[in-house]
Design a protein around this motif. Structure first.
Motif, mmCIF file in Angstrom:
data_model
loop_
_atom_site.group_PDB
_atom_site.id
_atom_site.type_symbol
_atom_site.label_atom_id
_atom_site.label_comp_id
_atom_site.label_asym_id
_atom_site.label_seq_id
_atom_site.Cartn_x
_atom_site.Cartn_y
_atom_site.Cartn_z
ATOM 1 N N ALA A 189 -5.580 5.121 1.614
ATOM 2 C CA ALA A 189 -5.017 5.099 0.143
ATOM 3 C C ALA A 189 -4.467 3.648 0.225
ATOM 4 C CB ALA A 189 -3.984 6.005 0.536
ATOM 5 N N ARG A 190 -4.203 3.323 -1.283
ATOM 6 C CA ARG A 190 -3.979 1.993 -1.326
ATOM 7 C C ARG A 190 -2.396 1.670 -0.772
ATOM 8 N NH1 ARG A 190 -4.075 -0.784 -7.542
ATOM 9 N NH2 ARG A 190 -3.484 -2.776 -6.772
ATOM 10 N N TYR A 191 -1.702 2.568 -1.136
ATOM 11 C CA TYR A 191 -0.355 2.488 -0.543
ATOM 12 C C TYR A 191 0.113 3.309 0.640
ATOM 13 C CZ TYR A 191 0.085 0.262 -5.301
ATOM 14 O OH TYR A 191 -0.292 -0.424 -6.321
ATOM 15 N N GLY A 192 -1.106 3.597 1.591
ATOM 16 C CA GLY A 192 -0.786 4.293 2.532
ATOM 17 C C GLY A 192 0.315 3.888 3.563
ATOM 18 N N ALA A 193 0.521 2.552 3.794
ATOM 19 C CA ALA A 193 1.307 1.880 4.861
ATOM 20 C C ALA A 193 2.854 2.083 4.226
ATOM 21 C CB ALA A 193 0.895 0.514 4.770
ATOM 22 N N LEU A 194 2.873 1.859 2.818
ATOM 23 C CA LEU A 194 4.396 1.993 2.249
ATOM 24 C C LEU A 194 4.563 3.340 2.426
ATOM 25 C CD1 LEU A 194 6.479 0.542 0.764
ATOM 26 C CD2 LEU A 194 5.228 1.321 -1.520
ATOM 27 N N VAL A 195 3.721 4.475 2.223
ATOM 28 C CA VAL A 195 4.198 5.861 2.312
ATOM 29 C C VAL A 195 4.649 6.273 3.507
ATOM 30 C CG1 VAL A 195 3.375 8.208 1.985
ATOM 31 C CG2 VAL A 195 2.768 6.408 0.375
ATOM 32 N N TYR A 196 3.686 5.592 4.669
ATOM 33 C CA TYR A 196 4.056 5.872 6.249
ATOM 34 C C TYR A 196 5.434 5.367 6.381
ATOM 35 C CZ TYR A 196 3.428 5.878 11.008
ATOM 36 O OH TYR A 196 3.694 6.090 12.477
ATOM 37 N N ALA A 197 5.749 4.035 6.040
ATOM 38 C CA ALA A 197 7.071 3.360 6.306
ATOM 39 C C ALA A 197 8.076 4.122 5.667
ATOM 40 C CB ALA A 197 6.980 2.034 5.460
#
Length: 303
Positions: free
Chosen positions: A101-109
């Motif tokens: 996903a485009r914002y996967g790292a942000l969601v995980y954080a």
């Protein structure tokens, strides 16, 4: 290289003995107090010598107090919290690892931030939301006065989940600890698994159910036991979310475990210690039976 030395061995044994005494003394104190009668406690206070009233105290706790119902409440809450956390941890970990996903790292954080914000720090906000879960709907409908412009008055829905199992369980699901562990585990799996499953015609759901779920069995079992014991010992939120004794969990019920006593009276500590022993049986049995699964699951060992 560490050489064998009697002095080092003796020091290690001494440290281990001190640690055992430090851990076991409170348990011995609880057990000894639970064997006393209330009259003996009033006369002698806390004693280091065991009495003979343990069976009678257990019978009193089980037949006279509300602890059996509260144990059932603890079981329902612990099972609900455990299953909910496992489901959320597994599905979110699968999405973070196998979907680009485009914002996967942000969601995980954002998920990991919940580890640093336990429910105890947000108890007032959680209570306000649980007292009226329709607050977001009201806020959206009343934005810029749209609802009032159409219907003549603002929307004021009120749906409370307090004093219910859902009200106790749902706020306790908000933690990313399980996601953190499962994400690290799934990242150790071969990348070619997803490609092979795609070539065989398996969709994302089938790949998750038939491939990833069986491989994640060990860490998920360890997390299940860990979450169950943690939910069983919850105190603050069940105390706030349930105002009636019929919905109190066993840990909350221990603070009010008296038989016919008045507020000014000295608490019946032998009865409370007996209740503590009864409440501790379930997590102690789980730890004793599944200890090896907890260790092997969290360390990803094959043994």
């Amino acid at each position: 290289m560490i050489e064998n030395s009697r002095s080092i061995n003796r020091a290690a044994i001494a440290v281990l003995a001190i640690g055992c005494v430090f851990i076991l003394m409170p348990l011995v104190f609880v057990l000894v107090t639970a064997t006393q009668t209330y009259g003996h406690f009033l006369r002698e206070g806390f004693s280091l010598w065991p009495g003979t009233n343990l069976i009678e105290n257990i019978r009193t706790v089980w037949e006279v107090t509300s602890l059996p119902q509260q144990l059932w409440n603890s079981l329902v809450v612990a099972v609900g919290v455990t299953l909910g956390k496992i489901f959320l941890a597994f599905t979110t970990s699968f999405a973070v690892v196998f979907f680009r996903a485009r914002y996967g790292a942000l969601v995980y954080a954002a998920i990991l931030v919940s580890i640093m914000l336990p429910l105890d720090l947000m108890v007032i906000t959680a209570y306000q939301v649980s007292a009226n879960v329709a607050l977001p709907v009201n806020a959206v409908a009343n934005a810029r006065g749209l609802w009032a412009a159409v219907f003549g008055q603002p929307l004021e829905l009120k749906v409370s989940i307090l004093d219910s199992y859902a009200g106790i369980i749902l706020p306790l699901l908000s933690t990313g600890a399980g996601t953190l562990i499962l994400v690290q585990f799934m990242r150790t799996l071969p990348v070619d698994l997803a490609r092979a499953a795609t070539m065989d015609g398996a969709g994302p759901l089938r790949f998750m159910w038939d491939v990833i779920l069986p491989l994640s069995k060990r860490p998920m079992v360890a997390l299940l036991i860990y979450f169950f014991i943690g939910a069983w010992g919850q105190f603050l939120w069940p105390l706030v979310a349930a105002s009636t004794p019929d919905l109190h969990t066993a840990v909350v019920g221990l603070t009010r475990l008296d038989v016919g006593g008045e507020e000014e009276q000295i608490p019946n500590f032998p009865l409370r210690m007996t209740g503590a022993i009864v409440v501790s049986i379930v997590p102690l049995v789980m730890i004793a039976i599944f200890q090896r699964r907890i260790v092997s699951g969290l360390t990803y060992s094959d043994r």
